[in-house]
Design an enzyme around this catalytic site. Structure first.
Site, PDB file in Angstrom:
ATOM      1  CG  ASP A 191      20.173  44.588  69.362  1.00  0.00           C
ATOM      2  OD1 ASP A 191      20.937  43.470  69.578  1.00  0.00           O
ATOM      3  OD2 ASP A 191      18.895  44.847  69.331  1.00  0.00           O
ATOM      4  CB  SER A 192      19.112  46.746  73.240  1.00  0.00           C
ATOM      5  OG  SER A 192      18.420  47.161  74.511  1.00  0.00           O
ATOM      6  CB  ALA A 193      20.647  43.490  76.830  1.00  0.00           C
ATOM      7  CB  ILE A 199      23.034  48.913  68.015  1.00  0.00           C
ATOM      8  CG1 ILE A 199      24.017  48.617  66.819  1.00  0.00           C
ATOM      9  CG2 ILE A 199      21.764  49.637  67.334  1.00  0.00           C
ATOM     10  CD1 ILE A 199      23.759  47.188  66.222  1.00  0.00           C
TER      11      ILE A 199
END
Length: 310
Positions: free
Chosen positions: A156-158, A183
């Protein structure tokens, strides 16, 4: 559509605190604040139990890399999902994303390996990428050790950024990665997409946070390097099927959508979900947010469906 009411309540509380930029100050202070927020769960009963949670290590380029293996069926042959936590490459750890891994185990029917990669600014690019690739390559090269029927990556994200970069490297090394679950991923560190301006302030992750995180991680590296910005890879064909989830009120919304378009244009199978009432971080809000819970259910179901067709 407006932000889901429960998430808007959360945003109102956060905005009233007038907190400093998440990634612009002392990293240790930022990590502790992030941990406190992530672990303050008012609905613990909604986090799935897992039969076995074991700590282990994989050799990495700078020493052992800690991993945490989540397993509901120890010893059984299962799909493996190698998971990379978010947090702008600066904050986040195995504990802050414990609920993410547990939900993957339950919904996907997988064995999840969560990776404790090195973080910036103490360990700038390519440290996080190198660690994530080292663990993934080890699992790909030793499937029997993990009783793997297939191997996928998720984040998710990074962590979505790292998963996308690792998926490209896996293809380039001739490995058969089963899927990639991205994500609200960061995939393009250069382009100013409209969602960055539309959602620049007031929705938890802010444009300034994104700038600070990128500066902390890249520290002068070429932002067109596909290990930082996967959208600039020379090729996007023959990659593992991708499931991408983005949020309507997220500065990274258009970033993830642009990457989905790039994959689709190259002939890689991709499923994109845009959740209009959600904010950045929704995958971890499923215990308190009905819309987040529905989104997590859908994304995980899509991943499971891809794995079941192999």
């Amino acid at each position: 559509m407006p932000v889901e009411a429960r998430l808007q309540e959360l945003l109102d509380q956060l905005n009233a605190l007038d907190l400093p930029p998440l990634f612009g100050g002392d990293p240790q202070t930022a990590r502790e604040q992030y941990r406190q927020a992530a672990l303050a769960n008012p609905e613990p009963d909604k986090i799935p139990p897992v039969t076995s949670v074991q700590e282990s290590e994989v050799a990495g380029p700078a020493g052992p890399i800690r991993i945490r293996v989540y397993d509901d069926h120890p010893g059984a042959d299962l799909p493996i999902v190698v998971f990379f936590h978010g947090g702008g490459w600066v904050v986040g750890d195995l504990d802050t994303h414990d609920k993410h891994a547990r939900r993957l185990v339950r919904d996907v029917g997988a064995r999840v390996i969560s990776v404790d990669y090195r973080r910036a600014p103490e360990h700038p690019f390519p440290a996080a990428y190198d660690d994530c690739w080292a663990v993934t390559e080890y699992v790909l090269a030793h499937p029997g050790e993990f009783h793997a029927t297939s191997i996928s990556v998720a984040g998710d994200s990074a962590g979505g950024n790292l998963a996308a970069a690792v998926a490209i490297t896996a293809r380039d090394h001739g490995y058969d990665l089963a899927a990639q679950l991205l994500i609200y991923p960061a995939t393009d560190m250069l382009t100013a997409y409209p969602s960055r301006e539309e959602n620049a302030r007031g929705y938890r992750l802010e444009a300034q946070d994104m700038d600070d995180a990128t500066a902390s991680y890249a520290q002068g590296a070429d932002l067109r390097d596909p290990r930082i910005s996967p959208i600039f890879a020379k090729r996007h064909d023959h990659l593992a099927p991708a499931i991408i989830g983005v949020a309507g009120y997220d500065p990274l919304r258009d970033d993830g959508a642009a990457y989905a378009a790039k994959l689709q244009q190259a002939g890689t199978k991709v499923t994109l979900h845009n959740y209009p009432t959600l904010i950045h971080g929704f995958y971890g809000f499923y215990p308190i947010s009905a819309d987040s819970d529905s989104a997590v259910t859908e994304l995980n179901a899509d991943l499971r469906a891809v794995l079941e067709t192999r």
